[in-house]
Motif scaffolding. Structure first.
Motif, PDB file in Angstrom:
ATOM      1  N   ASN A  25       0.847  -1.184   0.000  1.00 21.14           N
ATOM      2  CA  ASN A  25       0.000   0.000   0.000  1.00 21.14           C
ATOM      3  C   ASN A  25       0.885   1.238   0.000  1.00 21.14           C
ATOM      4  OD1 ASN A  25      -1.674   2.159   0.599  1.00 21.14           O
ATOM      5  ND2 ASN A  25      -2.932   0.985   2.017  1.00 21.14           N
ATOM      6  N   ARG A  26       0.856   2.000  -1.070  1.00 23.08           N
ATOM      7  CA  ARG A  26       1.734   3.160  -1.160  1.00 23.08           C
ATOM      8  C   ARG A  26       1.379   4.270  -0.176  1.00 23.08           C
ATOM      9  NH1 ARG A  26       1.345   5.446  -7.068  1.00 23.08           N
ATOM     10  NH2 ARG A  26       2.768   6.956  -6.225  1.00 23.08           N
ATOM     11  N   SER A  27       0.244   4.133   0.517  1.00 18.65           N
ATOM     12  CA  SER A  27      -0.129   5.110   1.537  1.00 18.65           C
ATOM     13  C   SER A  27       0.340   4.712   2.932  1.00 18.65           C
ATOM     14  CB  SER A  27      -1.651   5.294   1.550  1.00 18.65           C
ATOM     15  OG  SER A  27      -2.078   5.826   0.317  1.00 18.65           O
ATOM     16  N   ASN A  28       0.922   3.547   3.074  1.00 16.97           N
ATOM     17  CA  ASN A  28       1.399   3.080   4.369  1.00 16.97           C
ATOM     18  C   ASN A  28       2.792   3.657   4.624  1.00 16.97           C
ATOM     19  OD1 ASN A  28       2.353   1.703   6.592  1.00 16.97           O
ATOM     20  ND2 ASN A  28       1.469  -0.244   5.977  1.00 16.97           N
ATOM     21  N   ARG A  29       2.826   4.886   5.136  1.00 16.64           N
ATOM     22  CA  ARG A  29       4.095   5.591   5.315  1.00 16.64           C
ATOM     23  C   ARG A  29       5.055   4.876   6.247  1.00 16.64           C
ATOM     24  NH1 ARG A  29       1.612  11.125   6.357  1.00 16.64           N
ATOM     25  NH2 ARG A  29       0.422  11.273   4.474  1.00 16.64           N
ATOM     26  N   ASP A  30       4.546   4.314   7.326  1.00 10.52           N
ATOM     27  CA  ASP A  30       5.448   3.614   8.249  1.00 10.52           C
ATOM     28  C   ASP A  30       6.167   2.471   7.552  1.00 10.52           C
ATOM     29  OD1 ASP A  30       4.973   5.239  10.423  1.00 10.52           O
ATOM     30  OD2 ASP A  30       3.333   4.002  11.168  1.00 10.52           O
ATOM     31  N   GLN A  31       5.435   1.703   6.777  1.00 12.50           N
ATOM     32  CA  GLN A  31       6.041   0.585   6.054  1.00 12.50           C
ATOM     33  C   GLN A  31       7.010   1.097   4.983  1.00 12.50           C
ATOM     34  OE1 GLN A  31       3.374  -1.902   3.729  1.00 12.50           O
ATOM     35  NE2 GLN A  31       4.364  -3.718   4.617  1.00 12.50           N
ATOM     36  N   LEU A  32       6.636   2.156   4.292  1.00 13.61           N
ATOM     37  CA  LEU A  32       7.502   2.725   3.264  1.00 13.61           C
ATOM     38  C   LEU A  32       8.811   3.223   3.862  1.00 13.61           C
ATOM     39  CD1 LEU A  32       4.919   4.802   1.211  1.00 13.61           C
ATOM     40  CD2 LEU A  32       6.005   2.667   0.517  1.00 13.61           C
ATOM     41  N   ARG A  33       8.735   3.805   5.044  1.00 13.43           N
ATOM     42  CA  ARG A  33       9.914   4.428   5.636  1.00 13.43           C
ATOM     43  C   ARG A  33      10.753   3.485   6.492  1.00 13.43           C
ATOM     44  NH1 ARG A  33       8.317  10.409   7.562  1.00 13.43           N
ATOM     45  NH2 ARG A  33      10.556  10.681   7.448  1.00 13.43           N
ATOM     46  N   THR A  34      10.339   2.229   6.622  1.00 13.41           N
ATOM     47  CA  THR A  34      11.118   1.295   7.435  1.00 13.41           C
ATOM     48  C   THR A  34      11.498   0.002   6.724  1.00 13.41           C
ATOM     49  OG1 THR A  34       9.127   0.306   8.386  1.00 13.41           O
ATOM     50  CG2 THR A  34      10.130   2.134   9.603  1.00 13.41           C
ATOM     51  N   SER A  35      10.789  -0.406   5.679  1.00 12.57           N
ATOM     52  CA  SER A  35      11.034  -1.721   5.086  1.00 12.57           C
ATOM     53  C   SER A  35      12.356  -1.821   4.331  1.00 12.57           C
ATOM     54  CB  SER A  35       9.867  -2.146   4.187  1.00 12.57           C
ATOM     55  OG  SER A  35       9.801  -1.346   3.038  1.00 12.57           O
ATOM     56  N   TRP A  36      13.013  -0.704   4.032  1.00 12.11           N
ATOM     57  CA  TRP A  36      14.320  -0.757   3.380  1.00 12.11           C
ATOM     58  C   TRP A  36      15.325  -1.528   4.222  1.00 12.11           C
ATOM     59  CZ3 TRP A  36      18.528   1.487   5.806  1.00 12.11           C
ATOM     60  CH2 TRP A  36      18.229   2.356   6.870  1.00 12.11           C
TER      61      TRP A  36
END
Length: 122
Positions: A25-36
């Motif tokens: 989900n491109r709106s899931n900021r927490d996942q976007l900012r930590t999954s790297w």
């Protein structure tokens, strides 16, 4: 083998982010900012602005915390001249597990722009 992304827009925005993060989900900021951290690329370089770059606590962990033994952070600031920006990168070796995160522009530049201008980073 090494892989990563170099971008002129925020590093975790849709297209560059697809190479270094995993999210359903491109709106899931927490996942976007930590999954790297779990995909573990060798290089991430792009704009650190807006909501599409690592959280400050992750940047701090690279600077001096639990991620500092694996990652090296190069970040634009008013104290570093362009000629000196990449000092030390020649000592890094992806075959030894060294990883690089480069924060340009955005919150790290005087202009605060979230995209790099065509002429280069200010």
């Amino acid at each position: 083998k090494a892989g990563g992304v170099v971008s002129s827009v925020p590093m975790f925005h849709a297209t560059p982010g697809a190479f270094v993060i995993h999210s359903n989900n491109r709106s899931n900021r927490d996942q976007l900012r930590t999954s790297w951290k779990s995909t573990n690329p060798t290089l991430i370089s792009g704009v650190c602005g807006g909501r599409y770059y690592p959280y400050e606590e992750d940047l701090e962990a690279i600077r001096s915390g639990y991620l500092s033994s694996q990652w090296t952070l190069f970040e634009q600031n008013n104290m570093t001249m362009a000629a000196d920006f990449y000092n030390g990168i020649e000592d890094l070796d992806p075959d030894n597990g060294d990883k690089v995160l480069v924060c340009l522009g955005g919150d790290f530049s005087p202009s605060g722009e979230d995209n790099m201008p065509y002429r280069g980073v200010d």
